[in-house]
Design a protein around this motif. Sequence first.
Motif, PDB file in Angstrom:
ATOM      1  N   THR A   2     -12.964  -1.745  55.453  1.00 40.89           N
ATOM      2  CA  THR A   2     -12.369  -3.766  55.326  1.00 40.89           C
ATOM      3  C   THR A   2     -12.180  -3.013  57.693  1.00 40.89           C
ATOM      4  O   THR A   2     -11.778  -2.217  57.581  1.00 40.89           O
ATOM      5  CB  THR A   2     -10.959  -3.591  55.011  1.00 40.89           C
ATOM      6  N   VAL A   3     -12.615  -4.338  57.711  1.00 40.69           N
ATOM      7  CA  VAL A   3     -12.536  -5.134  59.258  1.00 40.69           C
ATOM      8  C   VAL A   3     -11.133  -5.475  59.643  1.00 40.69           C
ATOM      9  O   VAL A   3     -11.635  -6.999  58.926  1.00 40.69           O
ATOM     10  CB  VAL A   3     -13.759  -5.114  59.471  1.00 40.69           C
ATOM     11  N   ARG A   4     -10.652  -4.986  60.727  1.00 39.11           N
ATOM     12  CA  ARG A   4      -9.515  -6.033  60.767  1.00 39.11           C
ATOM     13  C   ARG A   4      -9.104  -6.170  62.317  1.00 39.11           C
ATOM     14  O   ARG A   4      -9.559  -5.557  62.852  1.00 39.11           O
ATOM     15  CB  ARG A   4      -8.068  -5.499  60.723  1.00 39.11           C
ATOM     16  N   VAL A   5      -9.616  -7.687  63.032  1.00 45.92           N
ATOM     17  CA  VAL A   5      -8.977  -7.955  63.840  1.00 45.92           C
ATOM     18  C   VAL A   5      -8.096  -8.840  64.613  1.00 45.92           C
ATOM     19  O   VAL A   5      -8.069  -9.735  63.870  1.00 45.92           O
ATOM     20  CB  VAL A   5     -10.755  -8.132  64.494  1.00 45.92           C
ATOM     21  N   GLU A   6      -7.399  -9.092  65.677  1.00 46.45           N
ATOM     22  CA  GLU A   6      -6.278  -9.679  65.970  1.00 46.45           C
ATOM     23  C   GLU A   6      -7.129  -9.598  67.046  1.00 46.45           C
ATOM     24  O   GLU A   6      -6.349  -8.812  68.393  1.00 46.45           O
ATOM     25  CB  GLU A   6      -5.334  -9.113  65.359  1.00 46.45           C
ATOM     26  N   SER A  51     -26.704 -15.861  58.709  1.00 49.39           N
ATOM     27  CA  SER A  51     -27.499 -15.071  59.267  1.00 49.39           C
ATOM     28  C   SER A  51     -27.638 -13.428  59.645  1.00 49.39           C
ATOM     29  O   SER A  51     -26.528 -13.546  60.876  1.00 49.39           O
ATOM     30  CB  SER A  51     -28.801 -16.382  59.694  1.00 49.39           C
ATOM     31  N   LEU A  52     -27.493 -12.962  58.618  1.00 48.34           N
ATOM     32  CA  LEU A  52     -27.097 -11.544  58.996  1.00 48.34           C
ATOM     33  C   LEU A  52     -28.075 -10.703  59.386  1.00 48.34           C
ATOM     34  O   LEU A  52     -29.023 -10.124  58.318  1.00 48.34           O
ATOM     35  CB  LEU A  52     -25.626 -10.737  58.603  1.00 48.34           C
ATOM     36  N   PRO A  53     -27.682  -9.542  60.067  1.00 52.63           N
ATOM     37  CA  PRO A  53     -29.141  -8.758  60.773  1.00 52.63           C
ATOM     38  C   PRO A  53     -28.769  -6.938  59.845  1.00 52.63           C
ATOM     39  O   PRO A  53     -28.718  -6.562  60.974  1.00 52.63           O
ATOM     40  CB  PRO A  53     -29.543  -8.971  62.099  1.00 52.63           C
ATOM     41  N   ILE A  54     -28.451  -7.469  58.910  1.00 47.68           N
ATOM     42  CA  ILE A  54     -28.185  -5.997  57.831  1.00 47.68           C
ATOM     43  C   ILE A  54     -29.428  -5.920  57.145  1.00 47.68           C
ATOM     44  O   ILE A  54     -29.993  -6.750  56.094  1.00 47.68           O
ATOM     45  CB  ILE A  54     -26.645  -6.007  57.940  1.00 47.68           C
ATOM     46  N   PRO A  55     -30.253  -4.510  56.864  1.00 50.89           N
ATOM     47  CA  PRO A  55     -30.893  -4.434  55.863  1.00 50.89           C
ATOM     48  C   PRO A  55     -30.815  -4.978  54.202  1.00 50.89           C
ATOM     49  O   PRO A  55     -29.256  -5.432  54.018  1.00 50.89           O
ATOM     50  CB  PRO A  55     -30.646  -2.679  55.704  1.00 50.89           C
ATOM     51  N   PHE A  56     -31.600  -4.870  53.819  1.00 58.77           N
ATOM     52  CA  PHE A  56     -31.327  -5.126  52.601  1.00 58.77           C
ATOM     53  C   PHE A  56     -30.638  -7.236  51.858  1.00 58.77           C
ATOM     54  O   PHE A  56     -30.317  -7.349  51.326  1.00 58.77           O
ATOM     55  CB  PHE A  56     -29.992  -4.683  51.693  1.00 58.77           C
ATOM     56  N   VAL A  57     -30.233  -7.582  53.141  1.00 59.87           N
ATOM     57  CA  VAL A  57     -30.364  -9.272  53.007  1.00 59.87           C
ATOM     58  C   VAL A  57     -31.181  -9.906  53.909  1.00 59.87           C
ATOM     59  O   VAL A  57     -31.437  -9.735  54.651  1.00 59.87           O
ATOM     60  CB  VAL A  57     -28.557  -9.375  54.357  1.00 59.87           C
ATOM     61  N   ASP A  58     -32.232 -10.449  53.394  1.00 64.76           N
ATOM     62  CA  ASP A  58     -33.686 -10.848  53.984  1.00 64.76           C
ATOM     63  C   ASP A  58     -33.223 -12.305  53.771  1.00 64.76           C
ATOM     64  O   ASP A  58     -34.311 -13.480  53.193  1.00 64.76           O
ATOM     65  CB  ASP A  58     -34.953 -10.571  53.138  1.00 64.76           C
ATOM     66  N   GLY A 111     -16.234  -5.965  52.592  1.00 64.29           N
ATOM     67  CA  GLY A 111     -18.118  -6.383  52.826  1.00 64.29           C
ATOM     68  C   GLY A 111     -18.228  -5.720  51.214  1.00 64.29           C
ATOM     69  O   GLY A 111     -17.873  -4.981  50.947  1.00 64.29           O
ATOM     70  N   LYS A 112     -18.760  -6.434  50.416  1.00 67.87           N
ATOM     71  CA  LYS A 112     -19.918  -6.034  49.279  1.00 67.87           C
ATOM     72  C   LYS A 112     -21.096  -5.244  49.360  1.00 67.87           C
ATOM     73  O   LYS A 112     -21.346  -4.775  48.514  1.00 67.87           O
ATOM     74  CB  LYS A 112     -19.700  -7.366  48.117  1.00 67.87           C
ATOM     75  N   LEU A 113     -21.636  -5.381  50.209  1.00 66.41           N
ATOM     76  CA  LEU A 113     -23.705  -4.267  50.637  1.00 66.41           C
ATOM     77  C   LEU A 113     -22.774  -3.469  52.050  1.00 66.41           C
ATOM     78  O   LEU A 113     -22.247  -3.578  52.744  1.00 66.41           O
ATOM     79  CB  LEU A 113     -24.318  -5.806  50.876  1.00 66.41           C
ATOM     80  N   PRO A 114     -23.628  -2.806  52.099  1.00 64.63           N
ATOM     81  CA  PRO A 114     -24.327  -1.075  52.709  1.00 64.63           C
ATOM     82  C   PRO A 114     -24.311  -2.265  54.442  1.00 64.63           C
ATOM     83  O   PRO A 114     -25.481  -3.072  53.615  1.00 64.63           O
ATOM     84  CB  PRO A 114     -25.290  -0.938  52.306  1.00 64.63           C
ATOM     85  N   GLY A 115     -24.097  -1.756  55.624  1.00 69.30           N
ATOM     86  CA  GLY A 115     -24.396  -2.772  56.858  1.00 69.30           C
ATOM     87  C   GLY A 115     -23.034  -3.725  57.327  1.00 69.30           C
ATOM     88  O   GLY A 115     -23.151  -3.919  57.983  1.00 69.30           O
ATOM     89  N   VAL A 116     -22.727  -4.746  55.981  1.00 66.02           N
ATOM     90  CA  VAL A 116     -21.888  -5.629  56.912  1.00 66.02           C
ATOM     91  C   VAL A 116     -20.495  -5.024  56.412  1.00 66.02           C
ATOM     92  O   VAL A 116     -20.524  -5.957  58.318  1.00 66.02           O
ATOM     93  CB  VAL A 116     -21.817  -6.523  54.952  1.00 66.02           C
ATOM     94  N   GLU A 117     -19.957  -4.171  56.736  1.00 64.76           N
ATOM     95  CA  GLU A 117     -19.170  -3.817  57.191  1.00 64.76           C
ATOM     96  C   GLU A 117     -19.203  -3.775  58.918  1.00 64.76           C
ATOM     97  O   GLU A 117     -18.461  -3.681  59.665  1.00 64.76           O
ATOM     98  CB  GLU A 117     -17.251  -3.287  56.786  1.00 64.76           C
ATOM     99  N   ARG A 118     -20.230  -2.558  59.044  1.00 61.80           N
ATOM    100  CA  ARG A 118     -20.523  -1.952  60.508  1.00 61.80           C
ATOM    101  C   ARG A 118     -20.671  -2.869  60.816  1.00 61.80           C
ATOM    102  O   ARG A 118     -20.112  -2.737  62.619  1.00 61.80           O
ATOM    103  CB  ARG A 118     -21.692  -0.790  59.941  1.00 61.80           C
ATOM    104  N   PHE A 119     -21.604  -4.474  60.764  1.00 63.80           N
ATOM    105  CA  PHE A 119     -21.994  -4.814  61.549  1.00 63.80           C
ATOM    106  C   PHE A 119     -20.722  -6.269  62.429  1.00 63.80           C
ATOM    107  O   PHE A 119     -20.729  -5.885  63.012  1.00 63.80           O
ATOM    108  CB  PHE A 119     -23.024  -5.931  60.964  1.00 63.80           C
ATOM    109  N   PHE A 120     -19.739  -6.637  60.911  1.00 64.20           N
ATOM    110  CA  PHE A 120     -18.247  -6.628  61.257  1.00 64.20           C
ATOM    111  C   PHE A 120     -17.717  -6.068  62.973  1.00 64.20           C
ATOM    112  O   PHE A 120     -17.062  -6.479  63.492  1.00 64.20           O
ATOM    113  CB  PHE A 120     -18.098  -7.871  60.505  1.00 64.20           C
ATOM    114  N   LYS A 121     -17.593  -4.489  62.614  1.00 59.30           N
ATOM    115  CA  LYS A 121     -16.875  -3.763  62.800  1.00 59.30           C
ATOM    116  C   LYS A 121     -17.357  -4.129  64.879  1.00 59.30           C
ATOM    117  O   LYS A 121     -16.619  -3.417  65.244  1.00 59.30           O
ATOM    118  CB  LYS A 121     -16.874  -2.543  62.720  1.00 59.30           C
ATOM    119  N   ARG A 122     -18.951  -4.372  64.560  1.00 59.54           N
ATOM    120  CA  ARG A 122     -19.272  -4.061  65.742  1.00 59.54           C
ATOM    121  C   ARG A 122     -18.911  -5.708  66.527  1.00 59.54           C
ATOM    122  O   ARG A 122     -19.051  -5.333  68.069  1.00 59.54           O
ATOM    123  CB  ARG A 122     -20.809  -3.514  66.087  1.00 59.54           C
TER     124      ARG A 122
END
Length: 143
Positions: A2-6, A51-58, A111-122
């Motif tokens: 889980t990604v959290r930002v405040e 539109s998320l620039p992550i693998p598996f989401v086209d 995230g429910k797919l690989p890469g979603v959390e990583r994208f939002f963490k960055r």
Amino acid sequence: MTVRVERSMTVSASPERVWDFIADPEQRARPISVVEDWEVVSETESTWFLSLPIPFVDRTIRVETEDVERREPEFVRFVGRSKVMTVQGEHELEPTDDGGTRLTNRFIVDGKLPGVERFFKRNLDGEMQNLEQALRDELEVEA
């Protein structure tokens, strides 16, 4: 994961003026860079197309968002649900002694797919900066 930002910011505008911006689903969607489009369903519901620039989401991701708690002009919490993630956002407004407003923004992305959390963490901190800049720009126009 889980990604959290405040993030918090202080603006020289009343809570009512800040509320007019932050409680509007369209105003919340517009500055987010991955939101390609949105539809406002009602004052408390909207659909975001991401539109998320992550693998598996086209394809564009449809996120149904709903304000689940609103206390005008001090607090709004929304939840967005899609097949690839759930996002929760909170905007808390507090008056300052000088007539301004302290705005605290909190976001949680699951995230429910690989890469979603990583994208939002960055990128989530930058997206919150975009939202804050849009608020400042809107307040300058109104001044």
